[in-house]
Motif scaffolding. Structure first.
Motif, PDB file in Angstrom:
ATOM      1  N   UNK A 111     -58.265   6.461 -39.329  1.00 22.30           N
ATOM      2  CA  UNK A 111     -59.024   7.522 -38.654  1.00 22.30           C
ATOM      3  C   UNK A 111     -59.713   8.440 -39.659  1.00 22.30           C
ATOM      4  N   UNK A 112     -59.053   8.718 -40.790  1.00 20.49           N
ATOM      5  CA  UNK A 112     -59.619   9.617 -41.793  1.00 20.49           C
ATOM      6  C   UNK A 112     -60.828   9.005 -42.516  1.00 20.49           C
ATOM      7  N   UNK A 113     -61.034   7.714 -42.331  1.00 19.77           N
ATOM      8  CA  UNK A 113     -62.164   7.041 -42.975  1.00 19.77           C
ATOM      9  C   UNK A 113     -63.456   7.139 -42.156  1.00 19.77           C
ATOM     10  N   UNK A 114     -63.362   7.701 -40.967  1.00 15.22           N
ATOM     11  CA  UNK A 114     -64.514   7.739 -40.064  1.00 15.22           C
ATOM     12  C   UNK A 114     -65.515   8.813 -40.479  1.00 15.22           C
ATOM     13  N   UNK A 158     -68.796  -6.276 -35.893  1.00  9.89           N
ATOM     14  CA  UNK A 158     -67.828  -5.465 -35.155  1.00  9.89           C
ATOM     15  C   UNK A 158     -66.658  -5.095 -36.066  1.00  9.89           C
ATOM     16  N   UNK A 159     -66.489  -3.802 -36.296  1.00 13.00           N
ATOM     17  CA  UNK A 159     -65.322  -3.313 -37.044  1.00 13.00           C
ATOM     18  C   UNK A 159     -64.420  -2.448 -36.167  1.00 13.00           C
ATOM     19  N   UNK A 160     -64.741  -2.339 -34.876  1.00 12.16           N
ATOM     20  CA  UNK A 160     -64.072  -1.371 -34.001  1.00 12.16           C
ATOM     21  C   UNK A 160     -62.592  -1.651 -33.815  1.00 12.16           C
ATOM     22  N   UNK A 161     -62.226  -2.911 -33.556  1.00 11.74           N
ATOM     23  CA  UNK A 161     -60.815  -3.214 -33.346  1.00 11.74           C
ATOM     24  C   UNK A 161     -60.000  -2.987 -34.615  1.00 11.74           C
ATOM     25  N   UNK A 162     -60.589  -3.302 -35.754  1.00 15.27           N
ATOM     26  CA  UNK A 162     -59.870  -3.161 -37.017  1.00 15.27           C
ATOM     27  C   UNK A 162     -59.729  -1.703 -37.433  1.00 15.27           C
ATOM     28  N   UNK A 163     -60.795  -0.921 -37.266  1.00 16.04           N
ATOM     29  CA  UNK A 163     -60.815   0.444 -37.788  1.00 16.04           C
ATOM     30  C   UNK A 163     -60.640   1.527 -36.736  1.00 16.04           C
ATOM     31  N   UNK A 164     -60.953   1.205 -35.472  1.00 11.01           N
ATOM     32  CA  UNK A 164     -60.963   2.223 -34.429  1.00 11.01           C
ATOM     33  C   UNK A 164     -62.330   2.848 -34.264  1.00 11.01           C
ATOM     34  N   UNK A 165     -63.302   2.393 -35.017  1.00 13.17           N
ATOM     35  CA  UNK A 165     -64.692   2.849 -34.928  1.00 13.17           C
ATOM     36  C   UNK A 165     -65.569   1.785 -35.591  1.00 13.17           C
ATOM     37  N   UNK A 202     -60.604   6.283 -50.853  1.00 15.03           N
ATOM     38  CA  UNK A 202     -59.613   6.235 -49.778  1.00 15.03           C
ATOM     39  C   UNK A 202     -59.636   4.904 -49.018  1.00 15.03           C
ATOM     40  N   UNK A 203     -60.644   4.080 -49.272  1.00 12.48           N
ATOM     41  CA  UNK A 203     -60.751   2.803 -48.583  1.00 12.48           C
ATOM     42  C   UNK A 203     -59.841   1.723 -49.177  1.00 12.48           C
TER      43      UNK A 203
END
Length: 232
Positions: A111-114, A158-165, A202-203
């Motif tokens: 979440x902090x990576x968004x 699509x990165x949504x499932x992996x990252x949440x965004x 942070x990644x």
């Protein structure tokens, strides 16, 4: 873990990959690679976390001689890949494609990576846009697709499932393996847009096999040059 499993090349590679990327998470890829080469790979099986990893593969059930032989094989595997400059990707499981994360990556915070760019613009050869990101901590992230990617660079659809965004990111030096009739996995180096280098650092825990860029990135290939410019 019986004798046959102990000598299975896939298992040896998977253990070596797990140990390499765990050390790289704290020490960095370059320092880890240097340590592997200098020690002949032994630094991995002698690291503080090696007992926990080896325990997952039943090393506690091996005799001292069996354990010694397995550790020598793991060290040699790490040294071979590091000397050749190849990533150790570990075993890829097709069932991980559905959720965007392997079981080992379920607790990775993202979440902090968004921090999303205002705009990404492209010039030159447009990259193929395909696939879903999958996190596999501590192993390198991968991209799952239903058809094999065509080129050496792709934009992850699509990165949504992996990252949440969803964050536009790119995979270069693509190598693809077919896992099933309509499932392929692609591996390589992820290029991630970030607002500054501090945020980029942070990644590492989420996608160890990544490099980050702030203003833009350029890819060259058979199809021509792809330029990506970022506005924050």
């Amino acid at each position: 873990m019986n004798q046959q499993r102990r000598l299975n090349p896939q298992i040896v590679h998977d253990i070596a990959a797990q140990l390499f990327w765990l050390l790289a998470e704290s020490a960095g890829i370059e320092a880890t690679s240097e340590a592997v080469i200098e020690s002949g790979g032994r630094c991995l099986v002698e690291s503080p976390f090696s007992a926990a990893v080896l325990g997952q593969y039943g090393f506690d059930k091996l005799s001292p001689d069996e354990r010694r032989g397995a550790c020598e094989a793991i060290a040699a595997e790490a040294e071979t890949f590091t000397l050749s400059g190849e990533n150790m990707n570990g075993i890829v499981y097709g069932e991980d494609a559905a959720g965007g994360r392997a079981p080992s990556a379920q607790d990775v915070e993202t979440a902090h990576l968004k921090v999303l760019p205002k705009d990404l613009s492209y010039s030159g050869q447009a990259p193929e846009r395909t696939g879903r990101l999958c996190l596999r901590h501590p192993l390198p992230a991968v991209v799952f697709t239903h058809v094999a990617p065509r080129g050496g660079v792709l934009e992850v659809a699509d990165t949504s499932d992996a990252l949440g965004f969803h964050l536009p990111m790119f995979l270069s030096h693509v190598t693809t393996t077919q896992l099933d009739d309509n499932l392929y996995v692609s591996m390589g180096i992820f290029h991630i847009p970030v607002p500054d280098s501090e945020h980029g650092d942070q990644w590492v825990r989420a996608i160890a096999n990544s490099t980050r860029f702030i203003d833009g990135v350029q890819f060259g290939g058979v199809g021509g040059v792809t330029c990506v410019d970022v506005t924050w």
